[in-house]
Design a protein around this motif. Structure first.
Motif, mmCIF file in Angstrom:
data_model
loop_
_atom_site.group_PDB
_atom_site.id
_atom_site.type_symbol
_atom_site.label_atom_id
_atom_site.label_comp_id
_atom_site.label_asym_id
_atom_site.label_seq_id
_atom_site.Cartn_x
_atom_site.Cartn_y
_atom_site.Cartn_z
ATOM 1 N N VAL A 59 0.826 -1.207 0.000
ATOM 2 C CA VAL A 59 0.000 0.000 0.000
ATOM 3 C C VAL A 59 0.861 1.259 0.000
ATOM 4 O O VAL A 59 0.718 2.140 -0.867
ATOM 5 N N LEU A 60 1.756 1.375 0.978
ATOM 6 C CA LEU A 60 2.582 2.582 1.074
ATOM 7 C C LEU A 60 3.713 2.569 0.042
ATOM 8 O O LEU A 60 4.023 3.607 -0.557
ATOM 9 N N VAL A 66 6.053 5.336 -1.441
ATOM 10 C CA VAL A 66 6.842 5.715 -0.262
ATOM 11 C C VAL A 66 7.121 4.447 0.547
ATOM 12 O O VAL A 66 6.336 4.084 1.434
ATOM 13 N N PRO A 67 8.210 3.731 0.256
ATOM 14 C CA PRO A 67 8.508 2.497 0.985
ATOM 15 C C PRO A 67 8.616 2.776 2.492
ATOM 16 O O PRO A 67 9.299 3.711 2.905
ATOM 17 N N PRO A 68 7.929 2.002 3.317
ATOM 18 C CA PRO A 68 7.974 2.253 4.761
ATOM 19 C C PRO A 68 9.341 1.953 5.343
ATOM 20 O O PRO A 68 10.006 0.986 4.944
ATOM 21 N N LEU A 69 9.782 2.802 6.275
ATOM 22 C CA LEU A 69 11.026 2.564 6.989
ATOM 23 C C LEU A 69 10.772 1.564 8.108
ATOM 24 O O LEU A 69 9.825 1.708 8.875
ATOM 25 N N GLU A 70 11.614 0.556 8.193
ATOM 26 C CA GLU A 70 11.482 -0.442 9.244
ATOM 27 C C GLU A 70 12.772 -0.489 10.059
ATOM 28 O O GLU A 70 13.854 -0.239 9.522
ATOM 29 N N PRO A 71 12.692 -0.823 11.348
ATOM 30 C CA PRO A 71 13.910 -0.975 12.143
ATOM 31 C C PRO A 71 14.709 -2.184 11.683
ATOM 32 O O PRO A 71 14.202 -3.044 10.951
ATOM 33 N N GLN A 72 15.935 -2.252 12.145
ATOM 34 C CA GLN A 72 16.854 -3.271 11.652
ATOM 35 C C GLN A 72 16.319 -4.689 11.853
ATOM 36 O O GLN A 72 16.469 -5.550 10.985
ATOM 37 N N LEU A 92 -4.404 10.753 0.874
ATOM 38 C CA LEU A 92 -5.734 10.183 1.122
ATOM 39 C C LEU A 92 -5.713 8.838 1.837
ATOM 40 O O LEU A 92 -6.727 8.424 2.415
ATOM 41 N N LEU A 93 -4.586 8.145 1.821
ATOM 42 C CA LEU A 93 -4.540 6.785 2.357
ATOM 43 C C LEU A 93 -5.013 6.675 3.812
ATOM 44 O O LEU A 93 -5.800 5.771 4.132
ATOM 45 N N GLY A 150 -0.894 4.044 6.785
ATOM 46 C CA GLY A 150 -0.127 5.143 7.356
ATOM 47 C C GLY A 150 -0.714 5.786 8.583
ATOM 48 O O GLY A 150 -0.187 6.810 9.047
ATOM 49 N N GLY A 151 -1.789 5.243 9.136
ATOM 50 C CA GLY A 151 -2.342 5.800 10.359
ATOM 51 C C GLY A 151 -1.316 5.802 11.479
ATOM 52 O O GLY A 151 -0.536 4.856 11.617
#
Length: 444
Positions: A59-60, A66-72, A92-93, A150-151
């Motif tokens: 989705v993101l 916009v690829p989501p940032l994830e922790p290591q 709008l997401l 993205g909430g």
């Protein structure tokens, strides 16, 4: 408060008849129940986490660009995203996710509204440990809709309510008493938390600590630990035994750092009080709003989208950004980095209140860690800028701020300290973690 582990004296099911034949005492039965609840909670956490990571990726990342940032420790998808950025869709997401969540909650499971912790506490104290069988499923679906779009919410409250629902359902199937159902509820809660946060001890302690402001359900601690460890072992065998956050070897080695940690503990109070008051004021505003209930989370999501136009980093739980701040991956300019952290802290309060306070399904643990981490990062950055010989590891203040802020807001200082140490591996920061957590609880 329950004084001892519930005693199941008369067999009421085939399983308990088997226990009786095998000569299991009351304590032995709870060990078996802990393993069973832990396995089911671990499987549920695995399914929920996998669905969340992949939903955010598609989705993101793929749709909005916009690829989501994830922790290591949560990099489980190693596929590059080459989709173009679509700002109108990105804006709008959160409203779309809020609308989906609102429809699910409004028509099928009203108790799945919001962050879930209040409903869990209510089920424990006022409903004899009962959570409807449908709640875990609809809570999971509603939360996935919010987080994948993205909430600004977390997964602590939802997974606690989902795991607690599993424990409650098993207890009803076995014909347990209300006292026993409450224990099973906590075992499921601890299992869900211990798995998805890779924090077996912290998850168990938080489950029994969050029920009260100044106490904990100590009688349920041992079976909850068994459930939490079992769920964690299953979850980690799939996703790895690494900590969620990767960080340098932070240690508390200088007495001269204490004044700044004291300052952090004091600053948590006004920020935490503002956060709680604004959150519940937002919730009350949306509850009084004269529109269909399923529309309210959509409006909250639209407000988050507006914030995202200026501060896109307020989307989602923010763990990836916390990872960057812990590692010191910020602007080399002190003023720019300080203002960024202060701004993210403030706007995260707004975004979380709009997302969850409007009725969207999602937890507040993740955003709470984010807010505390930004506050701690700002204090650590200031200390490193003005007293570089004293504060040599400003990232350590991010970790301490994460735990301290949740301790003050959630009234769970022991569980918060343990969870953050297990999530980060920051065992060398135990003294400031304890100090800041205690101060945060006292002043809030």
């Amino acid at each position: 408060m329950i004084s001892q582990i519930p005693d199941i004296s008369q067999p009421r099911s085939r399983l308990e008849q088997l226990f009786s034949i095998l000569g299991f005492g009351a304590q032995g039965k709870w060990i078996v129940y802990g393993v069973i609840v832990g396995l089911l909670s671990g499987v549920t956490a695995w399914l929920f986490f996998s669905a969340l990571i992949w939903a955010k990726f598609w989705v993101l990342g793929v749709l909005a660009g916009v690829p989501p940032l994830e922790p290591q420790g949560e990099h489980i998808i190693h596929r590059a995203v080459e989709a173009p950025f679509r700002p109108w869709l990105y804006f709008l997401l959160p409203a779309v996710g809020g609308l989906i969540s609102g429809v699910i909650v409004y028509f099928w499971a009203p108790e799945a509204e919001g962050h879930g912790t209040d409903a869990l506490v209510d089920a424990f104290h006022n409903k004899g440990g009962n959570i409807r069988a449908r709640t875990p499923f609809f809570k999971g679906m509603a939360t996935l809709a919010v987080l994948a779009t993205g909430g600004s919410a977390g997964r602590e409250g939802p997974i606690a309510q989902i795991g607690g629902g599993i424990g409650s359902w098993i207890a009803r199937r076995l014909g347990m008493t209300a006292e026993e159902r409450r224990t099973m509820l906590l075992m499921g809660t601890g299992g869900g938390l211990g798995a998805i946060f890779r924090s077996p001890l912290g998850g168990a302690v938080t489950a029994v600590e969050v029920l009260y402001q100044e106490d904990m359900e100590s009688s349920a601690l041992l079976p909850t630990i068994i459930s939490s460890v079992t769920a964690y072992a299953l979850f980690a065998s799939i996703f790895g035994y690494n900590h969620i956050f990767s960080m340098p070897l932070f240690k508390f080695t200088s007495l001269r750092e204490l004044p700044l940690y004291l300052l952090l503990g004091v600053l948590i109070a006004p920020v935490g009080i503002f956060y709680v008051k604004f959150f519940y004021a937002t919730r009350d505003f949306f509850r009084d709003l004269k529109i269909p209930g399923y529309m309210k989370p959509a409006i909250g999501g639209l407000l988050v989208g507006l914030l995202g136009l200026w501060f896109p980093k307020v989307y989602s739980g923010g763990y990836g950004i916390l990872q960057q701040v812990i590692q010191g991956e910020t602007s080399p300019q002190f003023v720019d980095a300080f203002l960024l952290m202060a701004g993210l802290m403030f706007y995260k309060i707004l975004a979380t209140s709009f997302t969850v306070g409007s009725g969207g399904s999602g937890g507040i643990f993740g955003p709470t860690l984010f807010i505390g981490g930004m506050l701690g990062g700002a204090v650590g950055l200031m200390g490193n800028h003005f007293w570089p010989g004293v504060v040599t590891q400003p990232g350590a203040f991010v970790v301490v701020g994460m735990a301290g802020f949740f301790a003050g807001v959630g009234k769970a200082p022991i569980g918060a300290t343990l969870m953050i140490m297990e999530m980060t591996g920051g065992y060398g920061l135990l003294p400031p973690l304890m100090l800041v957590g205690a101060l945060a609880v006292i002043f809030t």
